[in-house]
Motif scaffolding. Structure first.
Motif, PDB file in Angstrom:
ATOM      1  N   ARG A 177      -3.738  18.661  -8.340  1.00 33.35           N
ATOM      2  CA  ARG A 177      -3.513  17.257  -8.922  1.00 33.35           C
ATOM      3  C   ARG A 177      -3.356  16.298  -7.860  1.00 33.35           C
ATOM      4  NH1 ARG A 177      -3.968  20.142 -12.497  1.00 33.35           N
ATOM      5  NH2 ARG A 177      -2.744  20.488 -14.368  1.00 33.35           N
ATOM      6  N   SER A 178      -4.230  15.439  -7.945  1.00 36.49           N
ATOM      7  CA  SER A 178      -4.506  14.050  -6.966  1.00 36.49           C
ATOM      8  C   SER A 178      -3.446  12.975  -7.606  1.00 36.49           C
ATOM      9  CB  SER A 178      -5.832  13.814  -6.498  1.00 36.49           C
ATOM     10  OG  SER A 178      -5.813  12.750  -5.787  1.00 36.49           O
ATOM     11  N   VAL A 179      -2.309  12.784  -7.193  1.00 43.35           N
ATOM     12  CA  VAL A 179      -1.575  11.546  -7.578  1.00 43.35           C
ATOM     13  C   VAL A 179      -1.764  10.625  -6.797  1.00 43.35           C
ATOM     14  CG1 VAL A 179       0.883  11.273  -8.137  1.00 43.35           C
ATOM     15  CG2 VAL A 179       0.180  13.569  -8.165  1.00 43.35           C
ATOM     16  N   ARG A 180      -1.872   9.160  -7.583  1.00 42.01           N
ATOM     17  CA  ARG A 180      -2.255   7.881  -6.915  1.00 42.01           C
ATOM     18  C   ARG A 180      -3.381   8.195  -6.101  1.00 42.01           C
ATOM     19  NH1 ARG A 180       3.535   8.180  -5.703  1.00 42.01           N
ATOM     20  NH2 ARG A 180       3.157   8.393  -3.356  1.00 42.01           N
ATOM     21  N   GLN A 181      -4.395   8.623  -6.555  1.00 36.92           N
ATOM     22  CA  GLN A 181      -5.616   8.821  -6.006  1.00 36.92           C
ATOM     23  C   GLN A 181      -6.255   7.458  -5.813  1.00 36.92           C
ATOM     24  OE1 GLN A 181      -8.566  11.045  -8.043  1.00 36.92           O
ATOM     25  NE2 GLN A 181     -10.276  10.545  -6.744  1.00 36.92           N
ATOM     26  N   LEU A 182      -6.660   7.307  -4.411  1.00 41.74           N
ATOM     27  CA  LEU A 182      -7.165   6.047  -3.893  1.00 41.74           C
ATOM     28  C   LEU A 182      -8.399   5.657  -4.409  1.00 41.74           C
ATOM     29  CD1 LEU A 182      -5.777   6.195  -0.179  1.00 41.74           C
ATOM     30  CD2 LEU A 182      -4.853   5.121  -2.107  1.00 41.74           C
ATOM     31  N   GLY A 183      -8.730   4.341  -4.455  1.00 38.09           N
ATOM     32  CA  GLY A 183      -9.896   3.838  -4.765  1.00 38.09           C
ATOM     33  C   GLY A 183     -10.041   2.379  -4.629  1.00 38.09           C
ATOM     34  N   PHE A 184     -11.188   1.719  -4.851  1.00 38.20           N
ATOM     35  CA  PHE A 184     -11.271   0.314  -4.966  1.00 38.20           C
ATOM     36  C   PHE A 184     -11.130  -0.407  -6.083  1.00 38.20           C
ATOM     37  CE2 PHE A 184     -13.741   2.158  -1.326  1.00 38.20           C
ATOM     38  CZ  PHE A 184     -13.390   1.292  -0.210  1.00 38.20           C
ATOM     39  N   PHE A 202       0.887  -1.136  -0.099  1.00 32.44           N
ATOM     40  CA  PHE A 202      -0.072  -0.066  -0.116  1.00 32.44           C
ATOM     41  C   PHE A 202       0.953   1.236   0.055  1.00 32.44           C
ATOM     42  CE2 PHE A 202      -2.352   3.429   2.397  1.00 32.44           C
ATOM     43  CZ  PHE A 202      -3.307   3.401   1.585  1.00 32.44           C
ATOM     44  N   LYS A 203       0.349   2.203  -0.773  1.00 35.34           N
ATOM     45  CA  LYS A 203       1.400   3.467  -1.009  1.00 35.34           C
ATOM     46  C   LYS A 203       0.220   4.741  -1.089  1.00 35.34           C
ATOM     47  CE  LYS A 203       5.396   5.629  -3.357  1.00 35.34           C
ATOM     48  NZ  LYS A 203       6.374   5.363  -4.159  1.00 35.34           N
ATOM     49  N   ARG A 204       0.181   5.373  -0.159  1.00 30.71           N
ATOM     50  CA  ARG A 204      -0.683   6.487  -0.287  1.00 30.71           C
ATOM     51  C   ARG A 204      -0.305   7.489  -0.925  1.00 30.71           C
ATOM     52  NH1 ARG A 204      -4.993   8.032   2.905  1.00 30.71           N
ATOM     53  NH2 ARG A 204      -4.239   6.357   4.412  1.00 30.71           N
ATOM     54  N   GLY A 205      -1.185   8.200  -1.899  1.00 30.70           N
ATOM     55  CA  GLY A 205      -0.868   9.128  -2.739  1.00 30.70           C
ATOM     56  C   GLY A 205      -0.846  10.481  -2.038  1.00 30.70           C
ATOM     57  N   TYR A 206      -0.658  11.518  -2.940  1.00 25.13           N
ATOM     58  CA  TYR A 206      -0.883  12.980  -2.333  1.00 25.13           C
ATOM     59  C   TYR A 206      -1.438  13.835  -3.325  1.00 25.13           C
ATOM     60  CZ  TYR A 206       3.164  13.159  -5.689  1.00 25.13           C
ATOM     61  OH  TYR A 206       4.174  12.988  -6.708  1.00 25.13           O
ATOM     62  N   ILE A 207      -1.726  15.062  -2.687  1.00 26.30           N
ATOM     63  CA  ILE A 207      -2.230  16.128  -3.674  1.00 26.30           C
ATOM     64  C   ILE A 207      -1.314  17.388  -3.731  1.00 26.30           C
ATOM     65  CG2 ILE A 207      -4.059  17.632  -3.469  1.00 26.30           C
ATOM     66  CD1 ILE A 207      -5.799  15.860  -2.146  1.00 26.30           C
ATOM     67  N   GLN A 208      -1.120  17.868  -5.051  1.00 29.36           N
ATOM     68  CA  GLN A 208      -0.398  18.906  -5.466  1.00 29.36           C
ATOM     69  C   GLN A 208      -1.631  20.008  -5.755  1.00 29.36           C
ATOM     70  OE1 GLN A 208       2.156  17.686  -8.642  1.00 29.36           O
ATOM     71  NE2 GLN A 208       3.635  17.206  -7.330  1.00 29.36           N
ATOM     72  N   SER A 209      -1.061  21.251  -5.228  1.00 30.62           N
ATOM     73  CA  SER A 209      -2.102  22.465  -5.683  1.00 30.62           C
ATOM     74  C   SER A 209      -0.883  23.503  -6.071  1.00 30.62           C
ATOM     75  CB  SER A 209      -3.032  22.518  -4.620  1.00 30.62           C
ATOM     76  OG  SER A 209      -2.540  23.031  -3.570  1.00 30.62           O
ATOM     77  N   TRP A 210      -1.524  24.538  -6.676  1.00 32.53           N
ATOM     78  CA  TRP A 210      -0.664  25.918  -7.079  1.00 32.53           C
ATOM     79  C   TRP A 210      -1.615  26.922  -7.568  1.00 32.53           C
ATOM     80  CZ3 TRP A 210       0.302  21.231  -9.449  1.00 32.53           C
ATOM     81  CH2 TRP A 210       0.126  21.265 -10.804  1.00 32.53           C
ATOM     82  N   ASN A 211      -1.572  28.186  -7.532  1.00 35.58           N
ATOM     83  CA  ASN A 211      -2.282  28.992  -8.093  1.00 35.58           C
ATOM     84  C   ASN A 211      -1.511  30.354  -8.159  1.00 35.58           C
ATOM     85  OD1 ASN A 211      -2.949  30.942  -5.713  1.00 35.58           O
ATOM     86  ND2 ASN A 211      -3.669  29.092  -4.856  1.00 35.58           N
ATOM     87  N   LEU A 212      -2.053  31.205  -9.226  1.00 35.97           N
ATOM     88  CA  LEU A 212      -1.430  32.660  -9.531  1.00 35.97           C
ATOM     89  C   LEU A 212      -2.626  33.551  -9.455  1.00 35.97           C
ATOM     90  CD1 LEU A 212       1.191  34.285 -10.508  1.00 35.97           C
ATOM     91  CD2 LEU A 212       0.344  33.677 -12.621  1.00 35.97           C
ATOM     92  N   THR A 223      -6.409   0.875  -3.170  1.00 34.50           N
ATOM     93  CA  THR A 223      -5.221   1.202  -3.824  1.00 34.50           C
ATOM     94  C   THR A 223      -5.188   2.282  -4.764  1.00 34.50           C
ATOM     95  OG1 THR A 223      -3.332   0.010  -5.529  1.00 34.50           O
ATOM     96  CG2 THR A 223      -5.763  -0.482  -5.688  1.00 34.50           C
ATOM     97  N   PRO A 224      -3.879   2.841  -4.928  1.00 32.07           N
ATOM     98  CA  PRO A 224      -4.002   3.799  -6.055  1.00 32.07           C
ATOM     99  C   PRO A 224      -4.506   3.690  -7.365  1.00 32.07           C
ATOM    100  CG  PRO A 224      -1.728   4.324  -5.001  1.00 32.07           C
ATOM    101  CD  PRO A 224      -2.929   2.635  -4.479  1.00 32.07           C
ATOM    102  N   LEU A 225      -5.368   4.398  -8.038  1.00 29.04           N
ATOM    103  CA  LEU A 225      -6.035   3.949  -9.402  1.00 29.04           C
ATOM    104  C   LEU A 225      -5.598   5.124 -10.502  1.00 29.04           C
ATOM    105  CD1 LEU A 225      -9.703   3.334  -8.043  1.00 29.04           C
ATOM    106  CD2 LEU A 225      -7.708   1.780  -8.570  1.00 29.04           C
ATOM    107  N   GLY A 226      -4.972   6.094 -10.095  1.00 26.11           N
ATOM    108  CA  GLY A 226      -4.619   6.966 -11.146  1.00 26.11           C
ATOM    109  C   GLY A 226      -4.415   8.333 -10.551  1.00 26.11           C
TER     110      GLY A 226
END
Length: 361
Positions: A63-70, A33-43, A101-104
């Motif tokens: 961006r939600s990287v390695r977004q979890l799901g079933f 199991f490898k948890r994903g993470y979220i990136q965000s930025w704005n101008l 698991t991460p789904l995309g």
């Protein structure tokens, strides 16, 4: 007695593992199991115009990287039916065997513009508009869902706009102190009329935004892939939105789609159409009374959905339920809107009035 007491049979404690019955669905964490993470930025760019106005524009991205799901490890293959479930022959499992698991990766990009007038001379105004797009895995908007297609050979077909994608979102709000009473333009003489009419404040909020996406589906009989959803075939290059609401009327042209009778997924993508948009207005009027220096009373009269405008839900979507008249024209079964959203602040879609009294000290 001559042979002595027979030895006691030691209970078989096994290996400590209790097998889950093959007809019971399970959810578990993946072995790695490898948890994903979220990136965000704005101008953001802002500019002041005059003494009271401020305007701005912003680019917002997430961006939600390695977004979890079933993910169902025991999903059937296209055309294979129950017999194609991977764990059926080995373990006798005939139902879902899902892992978290991460789904995309999901992505959001938005342009946000706003104009605001600071509270001055009894008036404040703010308007904000967002133009955006959100992409992800169909069926897994919030990291708690299942991809619509579980067959790994066709998993890429899940890429689509998300279920919460709203390309247009306009919000307008304002606060206005009515021009009556002491130190105002009218009825400022200090008499009874001045006291009754003075001190009132009007608040208003207008929301206008796009409807939510939906998918035109079809019967999965020919697909025969347990765990995956079937999409309709799109047989017309363009789908006309007819805006019909109620029984016997259709929101979109149902003849732009057809059921799938072959062993394959339909050609219509996920979330390709959009349901009714929302227009809603709320208003409120407040009046504050000062009893003594330490005590204040406030009367609040509020109306949610003041125009009593219905906010329709998405239509029915299974093209296999389409019914026609003998001449081939639409009768019922698909594309009909027979419900409203639970949009109101009180959980109902109708005008709601609220009267409140508040005392502060």
């Amino acid at each position: 007695l001559r042979e002595g007491l027979p030895p006691m049979t030691t209970p078989d404690l096994g290996n400590g593992i209790i097998d889950v019955p093959g007809n019971i669905a399970v959810n578990s964490l993946g072995e790695k199991f490898k948890r994903g993470y979220i990136q965000s930025w704005n101008l953001t760019l802002e500019r002041q115009l005059g003494e009271a106005w401020t305007v701005g524009a912003a680019y917002v991205a997430t961006r939600s990287v390695r977004q979890l799901g079933f993910l169902d490890l025991n999903a059937g293959r296209v055309g294979g039916g129950q017999a194609s479930r991977p764990y059926l022959a080995t373990f006798g499992r005939s139902v879902e065997t899902q892992i978290v698991t991460p789904l995309g990766t999901s992505k959001y990009d938005g342009l946000q513009v706003q104009a605001q007038r600071r509270f001055s001379k009894g008036f404040m105004f703010r308007t904000a508009y967002t133009f955006s797009k959100s992409l992800g895995i169909a069926g897994n908007d919030n990291s708690d869902g299942n991809p619509r297609i579980q067959d790994p050979d066709y998993y890429a077909l899940n890429r689509a706009v998300t279920g919460y994608h709203r390309p247009h979102n306009l919000q307008v709000s304002g606060v206005y102190q009515l021009p009556f009473g002491k130190r105002k333009n009218w009825l400022n003489g200090g008499g009874l009329a001045s006291k009754l009419a003075g001190g009132w404040q009007l608040n208003a909020l207008l929301s206008v935004y796009s409807g939510s996406p939906f998918t035109v589906t079809a019967s999965g009989t020919s697909l025969n892939a347990p765990g995956s959803s079937q999409r309709a075939d799109q047989v017309k290059p363009q789908v006309n939105i007819l805006h019909g609401t109620g029984p016997g009327q259709t929101w979109f042209d149902p003849f732009a789609f057809a059921p799938v009778t072959a062993v394959r997924f339909g050609t219509a993508g996920f979330n390709t159409l959009r349901g009714p948009g929302t227009v809603n207005a709320d208003i409120g009027i407040f009046r504050e009374f000062r009893v003594q220096e330490r005590y204040k009373m406030q009367l609040r009269v509020e109306s949610f959905n003041v125009t009593n405008t219905p906010h329709f839900a998405n239509p029915s979507t299974n093209i296999s339920n389409l019914q026609t008249y003998p001449d081939g024209s639409f009768r019922s079964g698909v594309g009909e809107i027979n419900a409203t959203k639970t949009f109101g602040r009180e959980g109902v879609d109708m005008r709601a009035l609220r009267l409140a009294f508040r005392m502060s000290f």
